[in-house]
Design a protein around this motif. Sequence first.
Motif, short mmCIF file in Angstrom:
data_model
loop_
_atom_site.label_atom_id
_atom_site.label_comp_id
_atom_site.label_asym_id
_atom_site.label_seq_id
_atom_site.Cartn_x
_atom_site.Cartn_y
_atom_site.Cartn_z
N THR A 1 0.84 -1.19 0.00
CA THR A 1 0.00 0.00 0.00
C THR A 1 0.88 1.24 0.00
OG1 THR A 1 -0.08 0.22 2.42
CG2 THR A 1 -1.72 -1.23 1.39
N LEU A 2 0.27 2.39 -0.28
CA LEU A 2 1.02 3.64 -0.26
C LEU A 2 1.54 3.94 1.14
CD1 LEU A 2 -1.22 5.95 -2.50
CD2 LEU A 2 0.87 4.72 -3.14
N LYS B 1 2.41 -3.91 -5.23
CA LYS B 1 0.97 -3.75 -5.46
C LYS B 1 0.55 -2.28 -5.50
CE LYS B 1 -0.73 -7.85 -6.05
NZ LYS B 1 -1.31 -8.20 -7.36
N ASN B 2 1.27 -1.41 -4.78
CA ASN B 2 0.87 0.00 -4.80
C ASN B 2 1.08 0.64 -6.17
OD1 ASN B 2 3.67 -0.06 -4.57
ND2 ASN B 2 3.78 1.59 -3.07
N VAL C 1 3.42 6.83 -6.03
CA VAL C 1 4.65 6.05 -6.04
C VAL C 1 5.71 6.77 -6.87
CG1 VAL C 1 5.71 3.84 -6.65
CG2 VAL C 1 3.36 3.90 -5.76
N ARG D 1 -2.92 6.71 -7.35
CA ARG D 1 -2.08 5.81 -6.55
C ARG D 1 -0.72 5.63 -7.21
NH1 ARG D 1 -1.96 0.50 -7.80
NH2 ARG D 1 -4.09 0.51 -8.65
N ARG D 2 -0.69 5.39 -8.51
CA ARG D 2 0.58 5.21 -9.20
C ARG D 2 1.42 6.49 -9.19
NH1 ARG D 2 -3.18 2.93 -13.14
NH2 ARG D 2 -3.41 0.71 -12.66
#
Length: 288
Positions: free
Chosen positions: A139-140, A201-202, A221, A217-218
């Motif tokens: 997760t983030l 997965k994040n 990252v 979300r991407r």
Amino acid sequence: MTRPSKLLAVALAVLTAAALAACTPSAAAPPDLTEVEQPTAAPTVTTLGILGDSVSLGVNACAEQGQCARASWSGGSDPEVGSVAARLAAASGTEPDVVNAAKDGGDVEDALGLADEVVAAQPELVTVLLGGNDACAPTLDEMTSTDDYRARLGQLLTRLNTDVPGATILVLSVPDLHHLWEIGRTDPTAVQAWNSSPSCKNLLGSADDDSAAANERRDAVAERVVEYNAAIEEVCAAAERCTDDGGAVYAYPFTTGEISSIDHFHPSIAGQRVIAEIAWQALEKGQS
């Protein structure tokens, strides 16, 4: 998809690195080591120490799944890669001893715990490539914070400065992980591999989801990687005998042929060759 404006602003700061990466020879051409000279930043190396993650172990670079030490950009022996170790051997006529303390799945905190192995060998050159696993997380919220990354990298370089006196430290930038998703997102095989893997997965989870939430979300990252790379330059500049690549690994536009066909995540032989060339250019340039 449009990347956040602040990411674009930071990208402008690495134009010099992009120019360096653009000079990297084609991945289709193995390096010619017959006229290699000792680099400015590491004139005499009998022992090479390596701290890093799966990239420095050559994971999934070869035809078989798993570690492929001969393909490591830093310590490998495959002539198709032309590793730092191979170039040092060609330049000096003496193959350096390689102490590879990289860890599959390792982050910068793991490297602090593994530094003893490198310190014990007293190498003249230590290569460091860390950050991919600090950014890649379930997760983030589980990403390493930028402050923690900066502090731990600083502790690592201080330890090397103190306990391996005289050693040159080469720190490479974290690759552009978001670019990895961008070049593979339309490949059903890559999407299937990412969706079935527990890794990163994040960034790569639900790889075919193009919703605003998934893109946000991407982008988070991607932003963290940019922050890590700023921290690398800051911490390396403050350390002794430290050379970084000026963001060149981050700026290099890796192609699908330079990414492993096994997991569509790690560098292939061609990708390892690119990193080796960037690392060597950074050593040749030396400290500014």
